[in-house]
Scaffold this active site. Structure first.
Site, PDB file in Angstrom:
ATOM      1  N   LYS A  47      -8.962  -3.451   3.947  1.00 53.17           N
ATOM      2  CA  LYS A  47      -8.333  -4.770   4.077  1.00 53.17           C
ATOM      3  C   LYS A  47      -9.405  -5.720   4.569  1.00 53.17           C
ATOM      4  O   LYS A  47      -9.746  -5.729   5.756  1.00 53.17           O
ATOM      5  CB  LYS A  47      -7.149  -4.736   5.038  1.00 53.17           C
ATOM      6  CG  LYS A  47      -6.486  -6.104   5.177  1.00 53.17           C
ATOM      7  CD  LYS A  47      -5.031  -6.025   5.548  1.00 53.17           C
ATOM      8  CE  LYS A  47      -4.405  -7.410   5.522  1.00 53.17           C
ATOM      9  NZ  LYS A  47      -2.947  -7.380   5.588  1.00 53.17           N
ATOM     10  N   THR A  92       1.386  -3.434   2.818  1.00 55.66           N
ATOM     11  CA  THR A  92       0.795  -2.357   3.604  1.00 55.66           C
ATOM     12  C   THR A  92       1.498  -1.035   3.326  1.00 55.66           C
ATOM     13  O   THR A  92       0.845   0.014   3.190  1.00 55.66           O
ATOM     14  CB  THR A  92       0.847  -2.692   5.106  1.00 55.66           C
ATOM     15  OG1 THR A  92       0.164  -3.943   5.335  1.00 55.66           O
ATOM     16  CG2 THR A  92       0.188  -1.603   5.931  1.00 55.66           C
ATOM     17  N   GLU A 128      -6.248  -4.198   0.169  1.00 57.11           N
ATOM     18  CA  GLU A 128      -5.050  -4.993   0.479  1.00 57.11           C
ATOM     19  C   GLU A 128      -5.421  -6.418   0.844  1.00 57.11           C
ATOM     20  O   GLU A 128      -6.283  -6.661   1.693  1.00 57.11           O
ATOM     21  CB  GLU A 128      -4.256  -4.360   1.625  1.00 57.11           C
ATOM     22  CG  GLU A 128      -2.971  -5.130   1.924  1.00 57.11           C
ATOM     23  CD  GLU A 128      -2.225  -4.604   3.141  1.00 57.11           C
ATOM     24  OE1 GLU A 128      -1.319  -5.323   3.617  1.00 57.11           O
ATOM     25  OE2 GLU A 128      -2.543  -3.502   3.618  1.00 57.11           O
TER      26      GLU A 128
END
Length: 242
Positions: free
Chosen positions: A60, A39, A128
């Site tokens: 994400k 992150t 991510e």
């Protein structure tokens, strides 16, 4: 005059989507473990893209646990809602995605995530992952399978702590075994002289950045580190632009 959609003057939406996809680029940030710095690295990349005035966003697809990485990236970069795609699956249990999904009676479907990715607007997206490459998403698929479906370059984040050589080389091997395009490696943590050289003897993944502990996790600190770690030339290479 009637278009292929059967309505006079209707736009060719499939052609528009193809043009948008051609203008859209993504980079998948994975790690050798959870809590490894994915992150933070994602926030630095997004900040660097914004500094370079490159339209950018953060995505994400699967979030587990009550803490929101999307909120963390927003706080550290000042990115607004339009630059932060919502997760496709937001699961409250802090566990692997398959277990967190099962706890609330949900099944994670790769095609649903792929569709969400395709529908994102044209810009440079920092994507991510959750956990590492072999974290299960359902009974048969892992994060590695999702990356393959998204067809994105992979940036691996690893620590500098004891044991990282094994963890890092295993992650790189797992990616290469499925022909995932590895664009580089980020080492996160206190300096470990010689670590990068050892890793390079066993795998050709280029070292992109060495991220040292920041005194404060503030937007100003992120901006300074992003400028130093990810110059425009590096960003363009990571996103497949030469």
């Amino acid at each position: 005059m009637t278009t292929g959609h059967g309505r006079p003057g209707a736009p060719d939406r499939s052609a528009a989507r193809e043009r948008a996809a051609a203008a859209k680029r993504g980079l998948f940030v994975t790690g050798t473990d959870t809590g490894i710095g994915k992150t933070l690295t994602s926030a630095l990349l997004l900040a660097a893209l914004r500094q370079a005035e490159i339209p950018a966003g953060y995505f994400k697809p699967v979030q587990t646990g009550s803490a929101s990485d999307r909120d963390t990236v927003a706080r550290l970069t000042g990115a607004g809602e339009r630059d932060l795609a919502p997760p496709v699956y937001a699961l409250p249990l802090p566990a692997s995605p398959d277990r967190a999904a099962a706890a609330v009676g949900v099944t994670i479907r790769l095609e649903t995530i792929v569709t969400a990715w395709r529908d994102l607007p044209a810009r440079h997206w920092v994507v991510e992952g959750a956990g590492g490459l072999l974290v299960p998403l359902d009974h048969t698929h892992t994060m590695r399978d999702l990356i393959g479906r998204l067809d994105l370059g992979v940036l691996v984040v690893a620590s500098t702590r004891l044991g990282t050589i094994n963890h890092t080389l295993l992650t790189l091997e797992a990616a290469r075994s499925q022909s995932l395009p590895i664009v580089g490696l980020v080492l996160n943590g206190p300096p470990d002289p010689g670590l990068a050289e050892v890793l390079a003897r066993f795998d050709p993944a280029p070292l992109i950045a060495e991220l040292r502990p920041l005194e404060t996790l503030s937007p100003a600190a992120i901006d300074r580190a992003a400028r130093a770690l990810f110059p425009v030339t590096t960003l363009r290479r990571l996103f497949g632009e030469g």
